[in-house]
Design an enzyme around this catalytic site. Sequence first.
Site, short mmCIF file in Angstrom:
data_model
loop_
_atom_site.label_atom_id
_atom_site.label_comp_id
_atom_site.label_asym_id
_atom_site.label_seq_id
_atom_site.Cartn_x
_atom_site.Cartn_y
_atom_site.Cartn_z
N ALA A 267 0.85 -1.19 0.00
CA ALA A 267 0.00 0.00 0.00
C ALA A 267 0.88 1.24 0.00
O ALA A 267 2.09 1.14 0.20
CB ALA A 267 -0.90 0.02 1.24
N GLU A 269 1.10 5.55 1.09
CA GLU A 269 0.58 6.57 2.00
C GLU A 269 0.34 7.94 1.37
O GLU A 269 0.40 8.95 2.07
CB GLU A 269 1.55 6.72 3.17
N ASN A 270 0.03 8.03 0.07
CA ASN A 270 -0.21 9.33 -0.57
C ASN A 270 -1.08 10.22 0.31
O ASN A 270 -2.06 9.77 0.89
CB ASN A 270 -0.92 9.12 -1.91
N HIS A 302 -0.38 1.28 9.32
CA HIS A 302 0.93 1.72 8.82
C HIS A 302 0.78 2.93 7.90
O HIS A 302 1.44 3.95 8.09
CB HIS A 302 1.60 0.55 8.09
N GLU A 303 -0.09 2.80 6.91
CA GLU A 303 -0.23 3.90 5.93
C GLU A 303 -0.81 5.13 6.61
O GLU A 303 -0.40 6.25 6.34
CB GLU A 303 -1.10 3.47 4.75
N1 TRP Z 1 5.73 3.69 1.24
C1 TRP Z 1 5.10 2.42 1.00
C2 TRP Z 1 4.92 1.82 2.38
O1 TRP Z 1 4.06 2.15 3.10
C3 TRP Z 1 5.92 1.52 0.14
C4 TRP Z 1 5.55 1.43 -1.29
C5 TRP Z 1 4.34 1.27 -1.80
C6 TRP Z 1 6.43 1.38 -2.40
N2 TRP Z 1 4.41 1.12 -3.15
C7 TRP Z 1 5.66 1.19 -3.54
C8 TRP Z 1 7.78 1.47 -2.54
C9 TRP Z 1 6.22 1.07 -4.80
C10 TRP Z 1 8.35 1.37 -3.80
C11 TRP Z 1 7.57 1.17 -4.91
O2 TRP Z 1 5.69 1.11 2.88
ZN ZN Z 2 5.67 2.50 4.85
#
Ligand code: TRP
Ligand code: ZN
Length: 881
Positions: A267, A269-270, A302-303
Site C-alpha cells: 500500500a 501513504e499518498n 501503517h499507511e
Molecule cells: N511507502 C510504502 C509503504 O508504506 C511503500 C511502497 C508502496 C512502495 N508502493 C511502492 C515502494 C512502490 C516502492 C515502490 O511502505
Molecule cells: Zn511504509
Amino acid sequence: MRDAQPQAIYLQDYRQPDYWISSTELSFELYEEATLVTSTLMIEANGNLPASGSLRLDGQQLELVSVAIDGAAVAADAYQQDEESLTLSGLGSQHTLTIVTRIYPAQNTALEGLYRSGGMYCTQCEAEGFRRITYYLDRPDVMSVFTTHIIADGSLYPVMLSNGNCTSDITLDDGRRKVTWQDPHRKPAYLFALVAGDLLSKEDSFTTMNGREVKLKIFVEPQNIDKTDYALDALKRSMRWDEEVYGREYDLDIFMIVAVDDFNMGAMENKGLNIFNSSCVLANPATATDAAYQRIESIVAHEYFHNWSGNRVTCRDWFQLSLKEGFTVFRDAGFSADMNSATVKRIEDARILRTVQFAEDGGPMAHPVQPDSFIEISNFYTVTIYEKGAEVVGMIHKILGADGFRKGSDLYFERHDGQAVTIYDFVSAMEDANGVDLTRFKLWYKQAGTPVVSASAEYRADEQALYLTLRQQCPDTPGQTGKQPMWIPVQLGLIDSAGNDMTVNVSPAKDSQGLESWTASSQVLHFTEAEQTFVFSGLTEKPVLSLFRDFSAPVKVNFEQSEQELLFRLKHDSDGFNRWDAGQQLMLGWILQARKDEFELSTEAQTVLSELLADQSLDPAMVSYLLTLPSEAYVAEFVDEVDPHAIHLGRQRVRLAVAMALSEQFAACYQRLKSDAEYQPEPQQMAARALKNLALYYWSLASDAGLRQAVSQFSKTDNMTDQMAALMALANSGDDELAQQTLDAFYQQWKNDPLVVNQWLSVQSGSSEIGSLQRVQGLLEHEAFDWRNPNKIRSVLGAFANQALRHFHATDGSGYKLLADAIIRLNASNPQIASRLITPLTKWRRLVPALSALMQAELQRIADEPQLSRDVYEVVSKSLQ
Ligand code: TRP
Ligand code: ZN
C-alpha cells in the site's frame, strides 16, 4: 532499459537542488489512448547555493509536447533533453514553467507513474515514479503545494480523486467533466496520487481529539463493496490510537483509501489518498483468513501513521528511507500489539527478522539501515530498512523508556513539522528531549550485518554470585570490514528453581554511557563493549538465565543451554517471547539431529508439550506459536552449509513425531476449541481458531480420524480461516487423490474471486509436499494466472521459491531455471517485481556445493541478458561479485 552500465548514487554526494518549487498545478486530460499532462510550476532559486541559472528536471518515458517559461514558448534548441532529464539554463531567480507531456498509461506495465489497473487509472509515485508523469524535481526534499485538475469522460470515470480537498467539479462545454483537488500541505512528489474509475465507496466519519469531523471513504470496484467494513474499522482505531499514544491528530477534512488489483507493493501513504493493493484492504469472513484480517489491520494503520511519520515530516533523500519506514513499522507494531497479543506480535516480528532479515544481512545485498549507496532505490525497500529499522527504533524505546521516547517523538514532530530531514535529526530529537548521548548507538544505522553475541555464565556458590560474560562481534559485509562494538540492550531475567524471577543486583551499576545497568522497570543491561562481564550478587541458588527477553536486540545469540534448561524455560519463563524462543531452540536442535537419524520425542518433552496444550490459562494464540516448529527457512539460518533436502527430512520427522506422540491431546484440543459462534474477526476468536487449526493440522497427520475431521471442516465451515486450514491440511496430507479433489472443489467454489484464487495458487506452489515443478508450470498456464498482475506472480513464483524449498532446490536445477526464466521475462515488463523475485537466488553461496553451482549458473544466465533493467542488474551483479 539502459545502454551504459548503471551508476551508483552516494549519500556523501547529497546536495540541495538549484531551485525550489513553491507551487505545482497539474492538469490531466485522460483519453483512452493517451493522457496529456500540463504542469505549471512556480520555481525559485535556492538562496543557500550560488546562482547557477540552470535547472535539471527528472523525466522518464515521457513524450515532451511543449515547454514555456513565464508564458513564452521555449524553442527546442534552448533546452537539453535525454532519456532521463530535461535541462533549462539561463534562468533567473523566479519563473513560471509550463511543461506539457504525453504519456501512455494503458501501456505502463511497470506500475510506476500513472497506469491502468482493470478499468481504472491510478498512480504509484514512490520512490521515483512521478518522473514518469511529468518533468520535475523528483526528490523528497523538494516540497510543493499541489493543485490537480482531472478532465475525463464522466460516464466512464464517475470517480476522480487526488490529494487534499475537492474544490470544484464542473462539466465542460464538450461534455467532459473537470474535477479539481487542492492539497494545502506542502509535499514531495512521491506523495502525489490520482485515481479515476467507476468505483463505489463506503463512508464513515471520525471525530478528532479536537472535535474536528473527518470524512472517511474507501473506494472499490463495485463487486467488492461488501469487503470494506473491516478496513474502515481498523482506520478509525488507528486514528484514535495515534492520538492517544503519540498525540497525533489528522490534518485534512477527508481521508480516502482506494483498492487496486495491480500493485507492486502492499500500500502507499499518498497524502489524504492512500492507495492499497486490494489484497491488503478487502476482506469479509467468507473470503479472508484471520491472518489476512490482521495484515489489513496493520497495513491500514501503517499507511495512516505515515501521515505524521513520513508526510508531515518527510525524508531529505532516499538514503533516509528508514526514517519514515523503520519508525512507521515500529508504530504499527505497537498498534497491533495493543489491539491483539503483544507477545504474539513480538514472536511474529522476531521470526521475520531471524529468517528474512538475518539472511539479507548475511548475503550479497547486505546494507546498513542508512545505506551509503544504491544503484536503484526500489531495491532498498527491504526488510533491513523496514524491519531492522523498526528494531533500531525499538531499542531506542527500550533505552529511554516509554515516557522518554514519547518526549523524543513529540520534540521530533514539533521541531521538524513540514521539513525533509535525516535519520540523525530523529536521533537528535531523542537525545535532546532526554539529555542522553546516543553517539555509540548510532552505529546501528551505519553498520550492516547481524552482530553475534556469545554469552558464558559461571555461578560461584561461595560468593552467591553469577558472572555473566558477553562478547560481541559483527561479521564483515560487502564493502564493510572491521566493525566497532554496538550498544546492545540486553533485557534479562534470572529464574529460580521454582520458576520465579529472582531479584537482580548487578555490578557495575552504571555502564560506560552513564546509564543504570538494570532497573526493575527497564530490566535492561547496556552492553556496549567488545567484551563485558556483569556480576549478579545475592543469589542463594544457581539461576537459570533468560537472555534477550522480548527480543530486545536484533542479534544472533550463542548461549548453550541444556535440553532440560530449555524445557524449564518453555514451561516457566515469565517472558512470553522467551518461552517461545526456548521452545524454538529446542525444536531446532531436534530438527538438526533428525536430519541424520530417526527422531523420537523424549518423555520430558512430551510432558511439557502436552501440559502447554491443555493449559487453559494461556493465550491460545501463544500456545499455537509455542507448538509450531521452526520453518525450513528458519532452520537454514542456523546451519553453516544449507542442504534444503536434509532440513526438509529432519523437519518432517520431528513433525510426525510430535503429531504421533500427542495425537490424542491434539484431538481433544480441537474438540474443545471447535465453536458454533458466528465468525468475528476479533482477537479472542482468532486466537482460539489459531490453536484449533494447529491441532487439526497435527491430528490429521497422525490419524484418519483427524483427516476426516479436516474433510468435514472444509465443506461445513462458513469462514475462510477454517476452510483454508482444512485445505492446507488436506493438500499436504500425502493422499494425492484427496488433495486434488479438495483443490478442485475449492477452485470451483471460488474461481470468481481473484483474492481467494490467489490463496489457492499459493497453497499449491508453496507446498513442499505438492508444489512440484510440473504443478507450478501448470499454474503459470492456468486461466487464473496473469503475468501482468504482481499478486499472481507472488502467489505462484514467490511462494514456490521461498516456501516449497524441496522442489525449488530440485537437484537437477529445474526449480532455479524456472525462476530465472520468469525473472528474464518480467525484467522487460515489470522490473521491480522481477528484481524482488531474485532474492532466493542470491543465497547460492550458502548452499551445498552441487546446488550452489547450479544456482550460480542461473544467476549468470540472467546477468548475460542484453537489456537488463537497473533493478535486476543491481541485484544480479552484486550477487555474483
Ligand atoms: N511507502 C510504502 C509503504 O508504506 C511503500 C511502497 C508502496 C512502495 N508502493 C511502492 C515502494 C512502490 C516502492 C515502490 O511502505
Ligand atoms: Zn511504509
